[in-house]
Design a protein around this motif. Sequence first.
Motif, PDB file in Angstrom:
ATOM      1  N   HIS A 228      -5.252   9.300  -7.884  1.00 48.93           N
ATOM      2  CA  HIS A 228      -6.217   9.616  -6.749  1.00 48.93           C
ATOM      3  C   HIS A 228      -7.599  10.092  -7.255  1.00 48.93           C
ATOM      4  CE1 HIS A 228      -3.584   8.454  -3.332  1.00 48.93           C
ATOM      5  NE2 HIS A 228      -2.784   8.430  -4.284  1.00 48.93           N
ATOM      6  N   GLY A 229      -7.698  10.125  -8.450  1.00 55.91           N
ATOM      7  CA  GLY A 229      -9.075  10.822  -8.904  1.00 55.91           C
ATOM      8  C   GLY A 229      -9.212  12.275  -9.398  1.00 55.91           C
ATOM      9  N   GLY A 230      -8.195  12.782  -9.009  1.00 60.31           N
ATOM     10  CA  GLY A 230      -8.047  14.001  -9.195  1.00 60.31           C
ATOM     11  C   GLY A 230      -8.457  14.789 -10.600  1.00 60.31           C
ATOM     12  N   THR A 231      -8.930  16.075 -10.786  1.00 60.14           N
ATOM     13  CA  THR A 231      -8.787  16.672 -12.023  1.00 60.14           C
ATOM     14  C   THR A 231      -7.914  17.379 -12.427  1.00 60.14           C
ATOM     15  OG1 THR A 231     -11.442  16.551 -11.752  1.00 60.14           O
ATOM     16  CG2 THR A 231     -10.566  18.170 -13.264  1.00 60.14           C
ATOM     17  N   ARG A 360      -0.683   2.986 -14.018  1.00 62.99           N
ATOM     18  CA  ARG A 360      -1.164   1.841 -13.408  1.00 62.99           C
ATOM     19  C   ARG A 360      -0.748   1.542 -12.019  1.00 62.99           C
ATOM     20  NH1 ARG A 360      -0.721  -4.181 -16.480  1.00 62.99           N
ATOM     21  NH2 ARG A 360      -1.730  -5.341 -14.822  1.00 62.99           N
ATOM     22  N   TRP A 361       0.577   1.661 -11.728  1.00 67.52           N
ATOM     23  CA  TRP A 361       1.451   1.287 -10.580  1.00 67.52           C
ATOM     24  C   TRP A 361       0.658   2.219  -9.407  1.00 67.52           C
ATOM     25  CZ3 TRP A 361       3.890   3.144  -6.398  1.00 67.52           C
ATOM     26  CH2 TRP A 361       4.601   2.490  -5.627  1.00 67.52           C
ATOM     27  N   LEU A 362       0.504   3.371  -9.870  1.00 69.69           N
ATOM     28  CA  LEU A 362       0.384   4.474  -8.773  1.00 69.69           C
ATOM     29  C   LEU A 362      -1.277   4.239  -8.473  1.00 69.69           C
ATOM     30  CD1 LEU A 362       2.007   7.483 -10.300  1.00 69.69           C
ATOM     31  CD2 LEU A 362       2.495   6.680  -8.072  1.00 69.69           C
ATOM     32  N   ARG A 363      -2.169   3.878  -9.317  1.00 67.13           N
ATOM     33  CA  ARG A 363      -3.342   3.485  -9.228  1.00 67.13           C
ATOM     34  C   ARG A 363      -3.424   2.416  -8.037  1.00 67.13           C
ATOM     35  NH1 ARG A 363      -5.543   4.379 -15.161  1.00 67.13           N
ATOM     36  NH2 ARG A 363      -6.115   6.384 -15.266  1.00 67.13           N
ATOM     37  N   ALA A 364      -2.739   1.229  -8.379  1.00 68.11           N
ATOM     38  CA  ALA A 364      -2.963   0.333  -7.443  1.00 68.11           C
ATOM     39  C   ALA A 364      -2.464   0.784  -6.316  1.00 68.11           C
ATOM     40  CB  ALA A 364      -2.098  -0.898  -8.065  1.00 68.11           C
ATOM     41  N   VAL A 367      -5.185   2.587  -4.360  1.00 69.76           N
ATOM     42  CA  VAL A 367      -6.286   1.627  -3.911  1.00 69.76           C
ATOM     43  C   VAL A 367      -5.644   1.072  -2.735  1.00 69.76           C
ATOM     44  CG1 VAL A 367      -7.229  -0.603  -4.281  1.00 69.76           C
ATOM     45  CG2 VAL A 367      -7.275   1.269  -6.079  1.00 69.76           C
ATOM     46  N   ARG A 368      -4.420   0.568  -2.570  1.00 66.13           N
ATOM     47  CA  ARG A 368      -4.031   0.179  -1.137  1.00 66.13           C
ATOM     48  C   ARG A 368      -4.000   1.080  -0.102  1.00 66.13           C
ATOM     49  NH1 ARG A 368       0.022  -1.840  -4.585  1.00 66.13           N
ATOM     50  NH2 ARG A 368       1.575  -0.436  -3.719  1.00 66.13           N
ATOM     51  N   ARG A 369      -3.787   2.420  -0.413  1.00 61.34           N
ATOM     52  CA  ARG A 369      -3.693   3.203   0.676  1.00 61.34           C
ATOM     53  C   ARG A 369      -5.352   3.675   1.262  1.00 61.34           C
ATOM     54  NH1 ARG A 369      -1.131   7.410   2.764  1.00 61.34           N
ATOM     55  NH2 ARG A 369      -2.278   9.383   3.217  1.00 61.34           N
ATOM     56  N   ALA A 370      -6.174   3.709   0.284  1.00 60.50           N
ATOM     57  CA  ALA A 370      -7.416   4.038   0.624  1.00 60.50           C
ATOM     58  C   ALA A 370      -7.812   2.944   1.616  1.00 60.50           C
ATOM     59  CB  ALA A 370      -8.497   3.963  -0.547  1.00 60.50           C
ATOM     60  N   ARG A 371      -7.510   1.644   1.521  1.00 62.87           N
ATOM     61  CA  ARG A 371      -7.848   0.706   2.565  1.00 62.87           C
ATOM     62  C   ARG A 371      -7.364   0.717   3.914  1.00 62.87           C
ATOM     63  NH1 ARG A 371      -7.016  -4.317  -2.143  1.00 62.87           N
ATOM     64  NH2 ARG A 371      -9.161  -3.824  -3.352  1.00 62.87           N
ATOM     65  N   ARG A 372      -6.063   1.721   4.060  1.00 60.63           N
ATOM     66  CA  ARG A 372      -5.553   1.871   5.219  1.00 60.63           C
ATOM     67  C   ARG A 372      -5.507   3.444   5.208  1.00 60.63           C
ATOM     68  NH1 ARG A 372      -0.384   1.555   4.382  1.00 60.63           N
ATOM     69  NH2 ARG A 372       0.134   1.034   6.636  1.00 60.63           N
ATOM     70  N   PRO A 373      -6.590   3.998   5.804  1.00 58.00           N
ATOM     71  CA  PRO A 373      -6.736   5.311   5.829  1.00 58.00           C
ATOM     72  C   PRO A 373      -5.971   6.101   6.790  1.00 58.00           C
ATOM     73  CG  PRO A 373      -8.425   4.201   6.834  1.00 58.00           C
ATOM     74  CD  PRO A 373      -8.132   3.449   6.143  1.00 58.00           C
ATOM     75  N   GLU A 374      -5.348   5.165   7.701  1.00 54.73           N
ATOM     76  CA  GLU A 374      -4.352   5.660   8.741  1.00 54.73           C
ATOM     77  C   GLU A 374      -3.033   5.888   8.245  1.00 54.73           C
ATOM     78  OE1 GLU A 374      -3.833   1.406   8.887  1.00 54.73           O
ATOM     79  OE2 GLU A 374      -5.523   2.760   8.535  1.00 54.73           O
ATOM     80  N   GLU A 379       3.693   5.370   3.067  1.00 56.47           N
ATOM     81  CA  GLU A 379       3.942   4.228   3.920  1.00 56.47           C
ATOM     82  C   GLU A 379       3.361   3.116   2.971  1.00 56.47           C
ATOM     83  OE1 GLU A 379       3.886   4.247   8.418  1.00 56.47           O
ATOM     84  OE2 GLU A 379       1.884   3.729   7.944  1.00 56.47           O
ATOM     85  N   GLU A 380       4.101   2.050   3.149  1.00 58.71           N
ATOM     86  CA  GLU A 380       3.795   0.762   2.382  1.00 58.71           C
ATOM     87  C   GLU A 380       4.111  -0.521   3.396  1.00 58.71           C
ATOM     88  OE1 GLU A 380       2.365   2.435  -1.133  1.00 58.71           O
ATOM     89  OE2 GLU A 380       2.312   0.286  -0.645  1.00 58.71           O
TER      90      GLU A 380
END
Length: 394
Positions: A228-231, A360-364, A367-374, A379-380
């Motif tokens: 998720h881009g965290g430090t 890699r799986w978690l990054r993908a 990205v899917r989660r970012a497209r569904r902010p709700e 939740e998949e």
Amino acid sequence: MTEPAAHPHAQDPDMLDPDAQNPHAQDPHAQDPDVQDPDVLDPDVLDLDYVLPLRWDDDGDGGGDLEELTAYLGRLARQVSRVVVVDGSPAEVFERHAARWRGLVVHVRPAAGLGFANGKVNGVTTGLRLARADHVVIADDDVRYDRPALAGMRALLDGAHLVRPQNYFEPLPWHARWDTARTLLNRSLGSDYPGTFGVRRTFFLRMGGYDGDVLFENLELIRTVRAHGGTERRPAGLYVRRLPPEAGRFWSQRVRQAYDDLAQPARMALFLAVLPASATALLRRRFGLLAAGAGVSVALAEAGRRKAGGRRVFPRTACLFAPVWVLERAVCSWLALAAALRGGVPYAGRRLRRAAHSTRWLRARAVRRARRPEARPWEELSGGRAVRRHRVTW
């Protein structure tokens, strides 16, 4: 391998009321007449919350473990803004804890809607929902922070979303020295995996938590933060004491810890190769090669011991256990592989197949989660509908 399905009952963290879950829970400042505003901290109290996920089947021989932990919680309560103990113990044990810790900490059960197979993640998730500070320490029940370590964690969290300190055992029975060899080898080649982290609460909630249907939950958290881009900060010199397990528990964890390496294929392959390579060397009477391999492991452990002032907390004798630990891991890696072929390693009455998801799986997935902010945490979608997971008890 299948993706983790939705967690069916993820709740808004603001909707969780600790007093509603446990009538005994009290804010440590609530009854203090000298504290007029609970949101204004005493200057001696760190702006830091502490979350302790816990599950005990009993309180130890004669209640000694409970007394020691209670004394530690009392020290913590005077140093941090809020201590949250999320207790998944059986009812009788839970009530004993509630009686001992009333007015000292926030003591609750894991949120009813959480049903991850790895019960620790239920506790962590519940605790972070109930925390108030943005800077939070998560720690196992055998971790023992002192004031400098807490202050160091608080400062490092100003510039990071996840902080990974370094545990060390004290006292040091023989099996703790054996396990310390693992720590030293990890340090020499990178970083160790401790029983405690510092996290930023807002970031944790924003990324939707992490999957609790894995065995190596610490690696899952680290990789999820990265995805998720965290430090992440890994201060090799931030030392936090840890109590050693009993010898019986130490032995019971050997195969399970080896199973964690299935989430790190290169590391797993290395340990799987050790046993056949050693057997070949023995058959060919190449004893010098075996001695050289043992010497390399001791040298690597010593390098880890010297890293970041580690000599003050790690004994020299732990380095001598490095060849023994490598051999143990080599044997247990084959046992872990056999367990994986049988459907996973036994855990809490079922088998956990997955050690941790790949980055890699978690990054993908991020990205899917970012497209569904709700979307709610974990939740998949499958065929246009949320998939519900089988609920298990911690």
